[in-house]
Design a protein around this motif. Structure first.
Motif, mmCIF file in Angstrom:
data_model
loop_
_atom_site.group_PDB
_atom_site.id
_atom_site.type_symbol
_atom_site.label_atom_id
_atom_site.label_comp_id
_atom_site.label_asym_id
_atom_site.label_seq_id
_atom_site.Cartn_x
_atom_site.Cartn_y
_atom_site.Cartn_z
ATOM 1 N N TYR A 33 0.854 -1.195 0.000
ATOM 2 C CA TYR A 33 0.000 0.000 0.000
ATOM 3 C C TYR A 33 0.887 1.241 0.000
ATOM 4 O O TYR A 33 1.628 1.493 0.936
ATOM 5 C CB TYR A 33 -0.919 0.006 1.223
ATOM 6 N N GLY A 34 0.789 2.011 -1.085
ATOM 7 C CA GLY A 34 1.573 3.226 -1.232
ATOM 8 C C GLY A 34 2.577 3.094 -2.354
ATOM 9 O O GLY A 34 3.532 2.322 -2.261
ATOM 10 N N GLY A 35 2.366 3.852 -3.443
ATOM 11 C CA GLY A 35 3.245 3.786 -4.602
ATOM 12 C C GLY A 35 4.408 4.749 -4.532
ATOM 13 O O GLY A 35 4.835 5.296 -5.554
ATOM 14 N N SER A 36 4.929 4.966 -3.340
ATOM 15 C CA SER A 36 6.133 5.771 -3.155
ATOM 16 C C SER A 36 7.318 5.082 -3.808
ATOM 17 O O SER A 36 7.198 3.973 -4.351
ATOM 18 C CB SER A 36 6.399 5.946 -1.656
ATOM 19 N N SER A 37 8.499 5.694 -3.741
ATOM 20 C CA SER A 37 9.696 5.027 -4.255
ATOM 21 C C SER A 37 9.874 3.681 -3.567
ATOM 22 O O SER A 37 10.187 2.672 -4.215
ATOM 23 C CB SER A 37 10.923 5.912 -4.040
ATOM 24 N N ALA A 38 9.665 3.651 -2.252
ATOM 25 C CA ALA A 38 9.778 2.395 -1.500
ATOM 26 C C ALA A 38 8.717 1.399 -1.944
ATOM 27 O O ALA A 38 8.988 0.199 -2.064
ATOM 28 C CB ALA A 38 9.649 2.668 -0.002
ATOM 29 N N ILE A 41 9.711 -0.259 -5.295
ATOM 30 C CA ILE A 41 10.822 -1.196 -5.158
ATOM 31 C C ILE A 41 10.400 -2.434 -4.372
ATOM 32 O O ILE A 41 10.809 -3.558 -4.708
ATOM 33 C CB ILE A 41 12.031 -0.508 -4.486
ATOM 34 N N ALA A 42 9.589 -2.274 -3.340
ATOM 35 C CA ALA A 42 9.102 -3.426 -2.573
ATOM 36 C C ALA A 42 8.276 -4.356 -3.461
ATOM 37 O O ALA A 42 8.474 -5.579 -3.470
ATOM 38 C CB ALA A 42 8.275 -2.956 -1.378
ATOM 39 N N ALA A 43 7.340 -3.771 -4.196
ATOM 40 C CA ALA A 43 6.466 -4.573 -5.044
ATOM 41 C C ALA A 43 7.261 -5.246 -6.164
ATOM 42 O O ALA A 43 7.056 -6.430 -6.474
ATOM 43 C CB ALA A 43 5.367 -3.689 -5.625
ATOM 44 N N TYR A 44 8.165 -4.503 -6.780
ATOM 45 C CA TYR A 44 9.004 -5.057 -7.845
ATOM 46 C C TYR A 44 9.835 -6.227 -7.326
ATOM 47 O O TYR A 44 9.914 -7.285 -7.976
ATOM 48 C CB TYR A 44 9.911 -3.953 -8.388
ATOM 49 N N THR A 45 10.449 -6.062 -6.165
ATOM 50 C CA THR A 45 11.297 -7.111 -5.609
ATOM 51 C C THR A 45 10.506 -8.385 -5.344
ATOM 52 O O THR A 45 10.920 -9.489 -5.715
ATOM 53 C CB THR A 45 11.957 -6.634 -4.306
ATOM 54 N N CYS A 167 3.811 1.311 2.676
ATOM 55 C CA CYS A 167 4.857 2.137 2.055
ATOM 56 C C CYS A 167 4.376 3.565 1.828
ATOM 57 O O CYS A 167 4.766 4.231 0.876
ATOM 58 C CB CYS A 167 5.312 1.509 0.737
ATOM 59 N N THR A 168 3.512 4.037 2.736
ATOM 60 C CA THR A 168 3.061 5.426 2.696
ATOM 61 C C THR A 168 3.940 6.271 3.606
ATOM 62 O O THR A 168 4.636 5.761 4.487
ATOM 63 C CB THR A 168 1.611 5.544 3.165
ATOM 64 N N VAL A 482 17.350 5.443 1.085
ATOM 65 C CA VAL A 482 17.323 4.511 2.215
ATOM 66 C C VAL A 482 15.978 3.799 2.274
ATOM 67 O O VAL A 482 15.911 2.584 2.509
ATOM 68 C CB VAL A 482 17.615 5.243 3.534
ATOM 69 N N PHE A 483 14.895 4.531 2.049
ATOM 70 C CA PHE A 483 13.573 3.900 2.027
ATOM 71 C C PHE A 483 13.525 2.792 0.977
ATOM 72 O O PHE A 483 12.928 1.732 1.190
ATOM 73 C CB PHE A 483 12.487 4.940 1.733
ATOM 74 N N MET A 484 14.137 3.026 -0.177
ATOM 75 C CA MET A 484 14.143 2.007 -1.230
ATOM 76 C C MET A 484 14.948 0.780 -0.808
ATOM 77 O O MET A 484 14.545 -0.362 -1.081
ATOM 78 C CB MET A 484 14.689 2.593 -2.530
#
Length: 662
Positions: A33-38, A41-45, A167-168, A482-484
């Motif tokens: 939840y949350g399409g931030s930079s993090a 990257i979380a979803a992609y990983t 990831c908000t 760092v969040f990423m």
């Protein structure tokens, strides 16, 4: 009875199809939840590791602040940036014809995040926001989301997942899941800190003697806009106040691309009276000290706050972290109008010095950015909102290296940084309170336990942005790269939790560390090899000094002795052609030429780095210098050697990087 049976039949069919009275149900392994930079990257990983994933973004854009105007990347020591996060900045570099770049335009960053989405065939759900979180025991079972742009729509959706990630920037999923959190500043005494809580300091501060009253010298006339009547609390005491927000402003000086800055909604010139009084007290203050206009490629800016009165809307965001969606939208719009008004006032008020007006009028909103949002960033700079009180709390002691965790899943390297929190009257003068900027420490590890809740509260949630840290420690950690990094680590850990059917608290952190080290880009490519001067494999002869200023990693070696040599020996696991890079820090006193030798067995290649010929634009610190492409074999007869200076300045031995050729 017949109608009841028919309704029951329709209801059961809807359930079988994953729908309930028009509400769609989606089952996945991982819900981000949350399409931030993090979030990206979380979803992609997780997706690249073979899991079914859905990424939910309440807005219409991916990347959060990284695409929202923060193009002048804050990080400190780039040694802390690894894995896919570092790959992102390599892709930025490739776009601009460089190896790596940390300064970029918003749309370029968003295009790269979209590349990650496309490469992984990731499902992204835009324009949906969280309404309900349902738990079964300590597990989040499902969440309900509604359409952000039309909350009255009947298109609500239910997402069920084995692992959830918040990831908000606000921590809404975490809060609705019943996880403990903090808003505001802890007292110093709570965690044995010295820079937390109320802080009256000198940075971004008004000079003595600036009158706070509407009619100077007349308290009965009332305070100027933006000044609080509150009394200063005890230094180091805690409260629920939040450091100030603003927007990172992308403008352009290209006349062909610029849209004039016009008067915003609700414009009130009296809001900027303190700016006039500040300049009367400091008539020689330069333009870049009333805001921070860092230049981006293609004549664009990333403008941040600078000085006691600038783009920060101090004291106007206290309600934001806990507010509902409508109230947050109102606060965000107020901040937008304030910043736009600030820009307009500088360029158009006859009370502003001509040198400021002419400088401001050179700039305009870029036509080619944020075209669906009137060329203005949709992402307010939410520097801090909720912070989880998780399984481990990162504190000032971690930042300063006095306490070092063993379950590291990322590193931080930035100054302990807090922007101002309030604007008050002290001894008849206006003062800002809350700004803290304390640095001077090397990169330090971030605990896996700071990304997860207490086991007694939730067992299938990761929180890589609103992680568990005190206010002052969070100020050092809260950087987009760092969040990423933390998001990638969370996703790899989530894969382990799913595969082993265990809680996030029972994940084997060493296995997570090993998995990332083996496959740092989550695409099974050959890992690059970094040799830092602090590594055990690095040897030196001669007179080398060790220092930390400007280094890549904890330290660097420097020498003005011609006979000095430092040797970086890589450990080659996979034979390949590798592009070899030498890290040149951005520090004063470098020799004009640095001799480097690449040894491959009995073969030697001599290279001279001409330091004054290197381009350093596009970087916020040092530069990776390409030495060439070389075929590396397994074994220990290979090295990159740096020789001492033959006169004029000093040479450095800091870090060497081997990147497998693609």
């Amino acid at each position: 009875m017949t109608r009841t049976l028919i309704n029951l039949f329709i209801f059961s069919i809807c359930l079988l199809q994953g729908k309930s009275y028009g509400q769609q149900i989606t089952d996945v392994d991982v819900c981000v939840y949350g399409g931030s930079s993090a979030g990206v990257i979380a979803a992609y990983t997780a997706k690249m590791h073979g899991k079914s994933v859905i990424l939910i973004e309440p807005g219409k854009h991916l990347g959060g602040l990284t695409t929202g105007g923060l193009g002048y990347t804050d990080i400190g020591n780039k040694y802390a940036v690894s894995g896919i996060s570092r790959d992102f900045y390599r892709k930025i570099g490739k776009h601009y014809g460089r190896f790596e770049q940390w300064i970029f335009e918003p749309h370029v960053a968003e295009d790269i995040f979209k590349e990650y989405v496309k490469k992984s065939s990731l499902d992204v759900l835009y324009d949906y926001r969280l309404t309900i979180v349902k738990k079964e025991g300590l597990n989040i079972r499902e969440i309900t989301i509604e359409q952000s742009s039309d909350p009255q729509s009947t298109s609500n959706k239910t997402i069920r997942a084995k692992i959830f990630m918040d990831c908000t920037y606000e921590g809404d999923l975490m809060a609705k899941a019943g996880v403990s959190y903090k808003v505001g500043r802890e007292a110093n005494a709570d965690y044995h800190e010295t820079y937390n809580g109320v802080q009256l300091r000198d940075k971004h501060q008004f000079l003595d003697g600036i009158d706070p009253y509407k009619i100077p010298g007349n308290p009965s006339s009332g305070l100027l806009w933006g000044i609080s009547p509150e009394v200063l609390s005890v230094q180091g005491s805690g409260d629920s106040k939040v450091q100030t927000y603003n927007f990172r402003v992308c403008l352009t000086s290209d006349p062909a691309n610029a849209i004039p800055i016009t008067q915003p909604d609700g414009y009130d010139s009296t809001r900027y009276e303190l700016l006039i009084r500040m300049l009367q007290k400091e008539p020689n203050r330069p333009f870049n000290m009333i805001m921070k206009p860092d230049m981006m490629p293609n004549n664009k800016t990333d403008i941040n706050n600078n000085g006691p009165f600038s783009t920060d809307m101090i004291g106007m965001n206290y309600n934001y972290p806990e507010a509902g969606y409508a109230e947050r939208a109102r606060i965000t719009k107020e901040h937008e109008n304030y910043v736009k008004g600030f820009l307009y006032f500088i360029g158009h008020s006859r009370r502003m010095p001509e040198r400021f007006r002419s400088e401001m009028l050179r700039l305009g909103y870029p036509r080619d950015e944020y075209q669906d949002n009137h060329n203005w960033s949709p992402q307010m700079y939410v520097r801090e909102a909720r912070r989880m009180i998780g399984a481990y709390v990162m504190t000032q002691a971690n930042c300063e290296g006095k306490e070092r965790v063993e379950d590291a899943v990322g590193m931080a390297a930035y100054t302990m940084d807090s922007h101002n929190t309030s604007r008050i009257v002290i001894n008849g003068m206006v003062k800002n309170e809350g700004d803290v900027q304390i640095g001077g420490f090397p990169p330090y590890p971030i605990a896996y336990r700071s990304l997860i809740p207490k086991a007694s509260e939730c067992t299938n949630l990761y929180v890589p942005i609103c992680l568990s840290a005190t206010h002052i420690a969070y100020g050092s950690i809260r950087m987009e790269p760092v969040f990423m990094v933390l998001a990638q680590s969370s996703a790899v850990a989530a894969v382990q939790a799913i595969d082993r059917m265990i809680s996030v608290q029972d994940v084997d952190v060493k296995a997570v560390q090993a998995a990332i080290q083996k496959d740092p880009l989550a695409d099974h490519s050959i890992a690059e090899i970094l040799i830092d001067n602090d590594d055990a494999s690095v040897t030196k002869t001669g007179n080398w000094q060790k220092e930390g200023k400007g280094s890549y990693g904890p330290s660097l070696f420097k020498s003005a002795d011609a006979s000095s040599v430092v040797s970086f020996k890589p450990k080659i696991v996979t034979m390949s052609d590798y592009d070899v890079y030498f890290y040149l820090p951005k520090i004063d006193g470098l020799a004009k030429e640095i001799p480097v030798t690449v040894r491959l067995g009995d073969t030697k290649k001599h290279i001279t780095i001409k330091t004054q010929e290197l381009r350093v634009e596009g970087q916020t610190s040092g530069e990776w210098v390409h030495l060439g492409k070389f075929p590396f074999q397994t074994g220990d007869r290979q090295s990159v050697e740096v020789s001492g200076s033959k006169g004029g300045g000093f040479v450095v031995g800091d870090a060497v990087l081997l990147v497998p050729s693609k």
